[in-house]
Design a protein around this motif. Sequence first.
Motif, PDB file in Angstrom:
ATOM      1  N   ASP A 199      -4.486  15.207  -7.277  1.00  0.00           N
ATOM      2  CA  ASP A 199      -5.729  15.047  -6.510  1.00  0.00           C
ATOM      3  C   ASP A 199      -5.472  14.384  -5.160  1.00  0.00           C
ATOM      4  O   ASP A 199      -6.115  13.400  -4.790  1.00  0.00           O
ATOM      5  CB  ASP A 199      -6.745  14.232  -7.315  1.00  0.00           C
ATOM      6  N   GLY A 200      -4.507  14.920  -4.431  1.00  0.00           N
ATOM      7  CA  GLY A 200      -4.223  14.425  -3.089  1.00  0.00           C
ATOM      8  C   GLY A 200      -3.098  13.409  -3.013  1.00  0.00           C
ATOM      9  O   GLY A 200      -2.777  12.918  -1.926  1.00  0.00           O
ATOM     10  N   CYS A 201      -2.486  13.098  -4.136  1.00  0.00           N
ATOM     11  CA  CYS A 201      -1.421  12.089  -4.168  1.00  0.00           C
ATOM     12  C   CYS A 201      -0.139  12.631  -3.522  1.00  0.00           C
ATOM     13  O   CYS A 201       0.218  13.789  -3.707  1.00  0.00           O
ATOM     14  CB  CYS A 201      -1.144  11.687  -5.616  1.00  0.00           C
ATOM     15  N   SER A 202       0.536  11.765  -2.757  1.00  0.00           N
ATOM     16  CA  SER A 202       1.814  12.126  -2.145  1.00  0.00           C
ATOM     17  C   SER A 202       2.901  11.178  -2.633  1.00  0.00           C
ATOM     18  O   SER A 202       2.653   9.989  -2.817  1.00  0.00           O
ATOM     19  CB  SER A 202       1.719  12.040  -0.615  1.00  0.00           C
ATOM     20  N   VAL A 203       4.110  11.704  -2.828  1.00  0.00           N
ATOM     21  CA  VAL A 203       5.221  10.862  -3.268  1.00  0.00           C
ATOM     22  C   VAL A 203       6.197  10.559  -2.134  1.00  0.00           C
ATOM     23  O   VAL A 203       7.249   9.961  -2.356  1.00  0.00           O
ATOM     24  CB  VAL A 203       5.987  11.507  -4.452  1.00  0.00           C
ATOM     25  N   THR A 204       5.844  10.938  -0.901  1.00  0.00           N
ATOM     26  CA  THR A 204       6.776  10.737   0.214  1.00  0.00           C
ATOM     27  C   THR A 204       6.219   9.793   1.285  1.00  0.00           C
ATOM     28  O   THR A 204       6.723   9.759   2.406  1.00  0.00           O
ATOM     29  CB  THR A 204       7.126  12.085   0.877  1.00  0.00           C
ATOM     30  N   ARG A 205       5.206   9.014   0.949  1.00  0.00           N
ATOM     31  CA  ARG A 205       4.620   8.118   1.953  1.00  0.00           C
ATOM     32  C   ARG A 205       5.410   6.812   2.069  1.00  0.00           C
ATOM     33  O   ARG A 205       5.766   6.197   1.074  1.00  0.00           O
ATOM     34  CB  ARG A 205       3.168   7.792   1.598  1.00  0.00           C
ATOM     35  N   GLU A 206       5.626   6.402   3.288  1.00  0.00           N
ATOM     36  CA  GLU A 206       6.289   5.123   3.565  1.00  0.00           C
ATOM     37  C   GLU A 206       5.203   4.075   3.815  1.00  0.00           C
ATOM     38  O   GLU A 206       5.059   3.540   4.912  1.00  0.00           O
ATOM     39  CB  GLU A 206       7.243   5.281   4.750  1.00  0.00           C
ATOM     40  N   THR A 207       4.474   3.775   2.770  1.00  0.00           N
ATOM     41  CA  THR A 207       3.266   2.953   2.864  1.00  0.00           C
ATOM     42  C   THR A 207       3.550   1.547   3.365  1.00  0.00           C
ATOM     43  O   THR A 207       2.686   0.925   3.993  1.00  0.00           O
ATOM     44  CB  THR A 207       2.578   2.903   1.484  1.00  0.00           C
ATOM     45  N   TRP A 208       4.730   1.032   3.104  1.00  0.00           N
ATOM     46  CA  TRP A 208       5.045  -0.329   3.554  1.00  0.00           C
ATOM     47  C   TRP A 208       4.964  -0.449   5.073  1.00  0.00           C
ATOM     48  O   TRP A 208       4.622  -1.509   5.603  1.00  0.00           O
ATOM     49  CB  TRP A 208       6.437  -0.743   3.051  1.00  0.00           C
ATOM     50  N   LYS A 209       5.249   0.644   5.792  1.00  0.00           N
ATOM     51  CA  LYS A 209       5.176   0.606   7.256  1.00  0.00           C
ATOM     52  C   LYS A 209       3.730   0.430   7.729  1.00  0.00           C
ATOM     53  O   LYS A 209       3.478  -0.280   8.715  1.00  0.00           O
ATOM     54  CB  LYS A 209       5.776   1.883   7.845  1.00  0.00           C
ATOM     55  N   VAL A 210       2.795   1.061   7.016  1.00  0.00           N
ATOM     56  CA  VAL A 210       1.383   0.926   7.373  1.00  0.00           C
ATOM     57  C   VAL A 210       0.929  -0.511   7.132  1.00  0.00           C
ATOM     58  O   VAL A 210       0.188  -1.094   7.941  1.00  0.00           O
ATOM     59  CB  VAL A 210       0.512   1.899   6.552  1.00  0.00           C
ATOM     60  N   LEU A 211       1.357  -1.098   6.024  1.00  0.00           N
ATOM     61  CA  LEU A 211       1.015  -2.489   5.726  1.00  0.00           C
ATOM     62  C   LEU A 211       1.614  -3.439   6.754  1.00  0.00           C
ATOM     63  O   LEU A 211       0.967  -4.407   7.176  1.00  0.00           O
ATOM     64  CB  LEU A 211       1.506  -2.849   4.324  1.00  0.00           C
ATOM     65  N   GLU A 212       2.830  -3.170   7.164  1.00  0.00           N
ATOM     66  CA  GLU A 212       3.486  -4.025   8.161  1.00  0.00           C
ATOM     67  C   GLU A 212       2.775  -3.966   9.507  1.00  0.00           C
ATOM     68  O   GLU A 212       2.778  -4.952  10.260  1.00  0.00           O
ATOM     69  CB  GLU A 212       4.952  -3.613   8.319  1.00  0.00           C
ATOM     70  N   ASN A 213       2.152  -2.833   9.811  1.00  0.00           N
ATOM     71  CA  ASN A 213       1.476  -2.662  11.096  1.00  0.00           C
ATOM     72  C   ASN A 213       0.006  -3.074  11.063  1.00  0.00           C
ATOM     73  O   ASN A 213      -0.643  -3.132  12.109  1.00  0.00           O
ATOM     74  CB  ASN A 213       1.585  -1.207  11.560  1.00  0.00           C
ATOM     75  N   ALA A 214      -0.517  -3.330   9.862  1.00  0.00           N
ATOM     76  CA  ALA A 214      -1.917  -3.764   9.753  1.00  0.00           C
ATOM     77  C   ALA A 214      -2.035  -5.209  10.249  1.00  0.00           C
ATOM     78  O   ALA A 214      -1.054  -5.949  10.316  1.00  0.00           O
ATOM     79  CB  ALA A 214      -2.373  -3.661   8.298  1.00  0.00           C
ATOM     80  N   LYS A 215      -3.253  -5.606  10.574  1.00  0.00           N
ATOM     81  CA  LYS A 215      -3.458  -6.911  11.219  1.00  0.00           C
ATOM     82  C   LYS A 215      -3.704  -8.032  10.218  1.00  0.00           C
ATOM     83  O   LYS A 215      -4.681  -8.783  10.307  1.00  0.00           O
ATOM     84  CB  LYS A 215      -4.611  -6.810  12.220  1.00  0.00           C
ATOM     85  N   PHE A 216      -2.803  -8.154   9.243  1.00  0.00           N
ATOM     86  CA  PHE A 216      -2.862  -9.274   8.312  1.00  0.00           C
ATOM     87  C   PHE A 216      -2.078 -10.449   8.906  1.00  0.00           C
ATOM     88  O   PHE A 216      -1.109 -10.250   9.651  1.00  0.00           O
ATOM     89  CB  PHE A 216      -2.257  -8.885   6.964  1.00  0.00           C
ATOM     90  N   SER A 217      -2.497 -11.653   8.556  1.00  0.00           N
ATOM     91  CA  SER A 217      -1.803 -12.834   9.076  1.00  0.00           C
ATOM     92  C   SER A 217      -0.519 -13.111   8.305  1.00  0.00           C
ATOM     93  O   SER A 217       0.396 -13.758   8.810  1.00  0.00           O
ATOM     94  CB  SER A 217      -2.722 -14.054   9.002  1.00  0.00           C
ATOM     95  N   LYS A 218      -0.442 -12.606   7.065  1.00  0.00           N
ATOM     96  CA  LYS A 218       0.725 -12.840   6.228  1.00  0.00           C
ATOM     97  C   LYS A 218       0.897 -11.654   5.293  1.00  0.00           C
ATOM     98  O   LYS A 218      -0.079 -11.151   4.750  1.00  0.00           O
ATOM     99  CB  LYS A 218       0.553 -14.125   5.404  1.00  0.00           C
ATOM    100  N   LEU A 219       2.123 -11.204   5.123  1.00  0.00           N
ATOM    101  CA  LEU A 219       2.411 -10.092   4.213  1.00  0.00           C
ATOM    102  C   LEU A 219       3.537 -10.485   3.275  1.00  0.00           C
ATOM    103  O   LEU A 219       4.648 -10.816   3.707  1.00  0.00           O
ATOM    104  CB  LEU A 219       2.795  -8.839   5.001  1.00  0.00           C
ATOM    105  N   ASN A 220       3.249 -10.444   1.994  1.00  0.00           N
ATOM    106  CA  ASN A 220       4.245 -10.712   0.961  1.00  0.00           C
ATOM    107  C   ASN A 220       4.466  -9.399   0.213  1.00  0.00           C
ATOM    108  O   ASN A 220       3.636  -8.994  -0.597  1.00  0.00           O
ATOM    109  CB  ASN A 220       3.727 -11.803   0.011  1.00  0.00           C
ATOM    110  N   LEU A 221       5.580  -8.731   0.490  1.00  0.00           N
ATOM    111  CA  LEU A 221       5.818  -7.379  -0.028  1.00  0.00           C
ATOM    112  C   LEU A 221       7.239  -7.279  -0.556  1.00  0.00           C
ATOM    113  O   LEU A 221       8.180  -7.767   0.063  1.00  0.00           O
ATOM    114  CB  LEU A 221       5.595  -6.359   1.085  1.00  0.00           C
ATOM    115  N   ARG A 222       7.382  -6.647  -1.705  1.00  0.00           N
ATOM    116  CA  ARG A 222       8.723  -6.372  -2.205  1.00  0.00           C
ATOM    117  C   ARG A 222       8.820  -4.955  -2.767  1.00  0.00           C
ATOM    118  O   ARG A 222       7.830  -4.385  -3.214  1.00  0.00           O
ATOM    119  CB  ARG A 222       9.155  -7.394  -3.246  1.00  0.00           C
TER     120      ARG A 222
END
Length: 243
Positions: A199-222
């Motif tokens: 239903d629209g799901c993709s397995v090739t997205r580099e989602t961490w890059k979108v999170l890194e570019n979002a305007k959050f003050s702090k990102l804790n990602l692993r």
Amino acid sequence: MVLIPLLQRCVQLLFLPIFVLSYLGLWGSLCKSIFPYLMSKACRLVNKIMHKEKQQLFSRLPDFAGPSGKLTVLEIGAGSGANFQFYPPGCRVICTDPNPNFEQYLLNNVAESQHLQFEGFVVAAAENLRPVPDNSVDVVVSTHVLCSVRNATVALNEVLRVLRPGGAYFFMDHVAGDRFSWCYFWQQICDPTWNYLGDGCSVTRETWKVLENAKFSKLNLRHIMAPVVFIVVRPHILGYAVK
């Protein structure tokens, strides 16, 4: 590389009836009706396989309770409510999902989650959370959602809008593997078909890059490799981001 398009066609041939139904305009509505049932079953299995990871991730939720000590959680793409068991007792939970057919499965989980204060289910896409006021929730949660939204950047802008200052976005998602790995090779082959099946799901997205570019003050990602059967969904990211 000629091999990848060739193998993509081979996989598509295996699922030819679905592509025919899609061409006839019939697959979309059929998928929307059967997908919630399949996901409600699959999510129970995922919870068992990734129980430790989810429990550890959501153990931080109480840290973001509001000034009154109460915690209000908005879960986007809530699906069948598989995450409810990991939420702390007494928290208020609001759920959204673009597919209204999930509601019956979600309400079943609500009935089994007496430790929560359920505030309602809203049919809404992650990119348009208009029913939710600005700065109104302590925490936003999404698991395996950014893999299927139409525009992850817009969805994260909506997350930032509804979060109160100091609130947090908790996430878990499967993502693209390393570009030079066998995993990524198979992800490229399966992605066109997976998009129809999921239903629209993709397995090739580099989602961490979108999170890194979002305007959050702090990102804790692993990054982790999930102990799941299908290699194409093993690479995962999880963590939280603070507004």
